[in-house]
Scaffold this motif. Sequence first.
Motif, PDB file in Angstrom:
ATOM      1  N   LEU A  53      63.886 -45.513  60.659  1.00 21.07           N
ATOM      2  CA  LEU A  53      63.219 -47.022  60.458  1.00 21.07           C
ATOM      3  C   LEU A  53      63.299 -47.916  61.376  1.00 21.07           C
ATOM      4  O   LEU A  53      62.785 -48.770  61.477  1.00 21.07           O
ATOM      5  N   ALA A  54      64.006 -47.553  62.388  1.00 20.38           N
ATOM      6  CA  ALA A  54      64.394 -48.383  63.547  1.00 20.38           C
ATOM      7  C   ALA A  54      62.973 -48.755  64.214  1.00 20.38           C
ATOM      8  O   ALA A  54      62.660 -50.051  64.459  1.00 20.38           O
ATOM      9  N   PRO A  55      62.044 -47.801  64.634  1.00 17.76           N
ATOM     10  CA  PRO A  55      60.816 -48.238  65.206  1.00 17.76           C
ATOM     11  C   PRO A  55      60.031 -48.992  64.381  1.00 17.76           C
ATOM     12  O   PRO A  55      59.088 -50.273  64.847  1.00 17.76           O
ATOM     13  N   LEU A  56      60.093 -49.121  62.886  1.00 19.73           N
ATOM     14  CA  LEU A  56      59.326 -49.912  62.319  1.00 19.73           C
ATOM     15  C   LEU A  56      59.833 -51.718  62.161  1.00 19.73           C
ATOM     16  O   LEU A  56      58.648 -52.271  62.079  1.00 19.73           O
ATOM     17  N   VAL A  57      60.870 -51.792  62.610  1.00 16.88           N
ATOM     18  CA  VAL A  57      61.364 -53.226  62.599  1.00 16.88           C
ATOM     19  C   VAL A  57      61.536 -53.660  64.117  1.00 16.88           C
ATOM     20  O   VAL A  57      61.946 -55.009  64.333  1.00 16.88           O
ATOM     21  N   GLN A  58      61.157 -52.780  64.940  1.00 16.50           N
ATOM     22  CA  GLN A  58      61.126 -53.419  66.396  1.00 16.50           C
ATOM     23  C   GLN A  58      60.266 -54.327  66.782  1.00 16.50           C
ATOM     24  O   GLN A  58      59.314 -54.562  66.325  1.00 16.50           O
ATOM     25  N   ASP A  59      61.037 -55.550  67.140  1.00 13.54           N
ATOM     26  CA  ASP A  59      59.998 -56.848  67.631  1.00 13.54           C
ATOM     27  C   ASP A  59      59.786 -57.415  66.357  1.00 13.54           C
ATOM     28  O   ASP A  59      58.944 -58.528  66.523  1.00 13.54           O
ATOM     29  N   ILE A  77      57.478 -42.059  56.159  1.00 14.39           N
ATOM     30  CA  ILE A  77      58.649 -41.167  56.414  1.00 14.39           C
ATOM     31  C   ILE A  77      59.027 -39.854  55.584  1.00 14.39           C
ATOM     32  O   ILE A  77      59.082 -40.008  54.300  1.00 14.39           O
ATOM     33  N   GLY A  78      59.015 -38.853  56.173  1.00 13.13           N
ATOM     34  CA  GLY A  78      59.477 -37.495  55.219  1.00 13.13           C
ATOM     35  C   GLY A  78      60.612 -37.726  54.446  1.00 13.13           C
ATOM     36  O   GLY A  78      61.587 -38.351  54.790  1.00 13.13           O
ATOM     37  N   TRP A  79      60.551 -37.066  53.302  1.00 15.57           N
ATOM     38  CA  TRP A  79      61.464 -37.303  52.127  1.00 15.57           C
ATOM     39  C   TRP A  79      61.616 -38.619  51.289  1.00 15.57           C
ATOM     40  O   TRP A  79      62.659 -38.575  50.476  1.00 15.57           O
ATOM     41  N   LEU A  80      61.062 -39.478  51.387  1.00 15.76           N
ATOM     42  CA  LEU A  80      61.237 -40.846  50.700  1.00 15.76           C
ATOM     43  C   LEU A  80      59.984 -40.914  49.802  1.00 15.76           C
ATOM     44  O   LEU A  80      58.931 -40.504  50.005  1.00 15.76           O
ATOM     45  N   ASN A  81      60.491 -41.041  48.582  1.00 13.06           N
ATOM     46  CA  ASN A  81      59.906 -40.991  47.315  1.00 13.06           C
ATOM     47  C   ASN A  81      59.308 -42.587  46.715  1.00 13.06           C
ATOM     48  O   ASN A  81      58.423 -42.737  46.237  1.00 13.06           O
ATOM     49  N   GLU A  82      60.247 -43.532  47.196  1.00 16.54           N
ATOM     50  CA  GLU A  82      60.120 -44.844  46.896  1.00 16.54           C
ATOM     51  C   GLU A  82      60.943 -45.795  47.928  1.00 16.54           C
ATOM     52  O   GLU A  82      61.995 -45.196  48.337  1.00 16.54           O
TER      53      GLU A  82
END
Length: 237
Positions: A53-59, A77-82
């Motif tokens: 998740l870290a790269p998604l919220v950078q800046d 992201i792998g393994w996420l269903n919701e």
Amino acid sequence: MKRRNAWLGILLLALLLGAGSRALWLWLDRPIERVSIRGEWSYVSADYLRTQLAPLVQDATWLSADLGELRNRAMNIGWLNEVRISREWPNALVFELVEQMPVARWNDDFLLNPEGEPFAFAPLEVPAGLPDLAGPAGSSEEVLTYYHRLTPHFAGLSLSLSQLRLEPRGAWRIQLSNGAWVMLGRHQHEVRLARLSASWQRELSQHGDHIRYIDLRYPNGVAVAWHGESDFDDSEE
């Protein structure tokens, strides 16, 4: 004159409110300093999720962040269903994450969830004990559904399935937990499975560990190959 002064006062008030709103927005729209993740997970870890998740919220900033777009990116992201995202005062985002529930392997590189939807498991390990399913692209739901149909049939013979494969031309192959293959073919599945049950209960169960494959693709019988014999016929009737 009084009317002119009144309009001027209203204009000045609007400018002050606009400037105040702009200043308030800039004060609130600060960089995101904290990301909270919530949920219960059996397969993924909090460290794995934070790393992804870290790269998604950078800046990103607190008020300007597009939560819908962030959710769409997080779903990759792998393994996420919701994924559900909300803002938390004063500068945090909260990610509520529901992980995928793996029920089978699929074509070596994927896992299937209960709806038969493939998802990538890397970089995590494949959970132990999952059946191995395979088939052409787009057939995962069909193969999983048929696996569930076959499971009680073989359970009635005290057998379990370790693999189920749908070939490109529509033929089915089944591997039992003892390693033996069952060549079901493309047609007359119910008749062929009934023939297998009768043969297994009558004689084959006594020699289960020595069976290499059972070929049900014959009009009125069952062919059995034993370990050490030559390769089986690869036709798909």
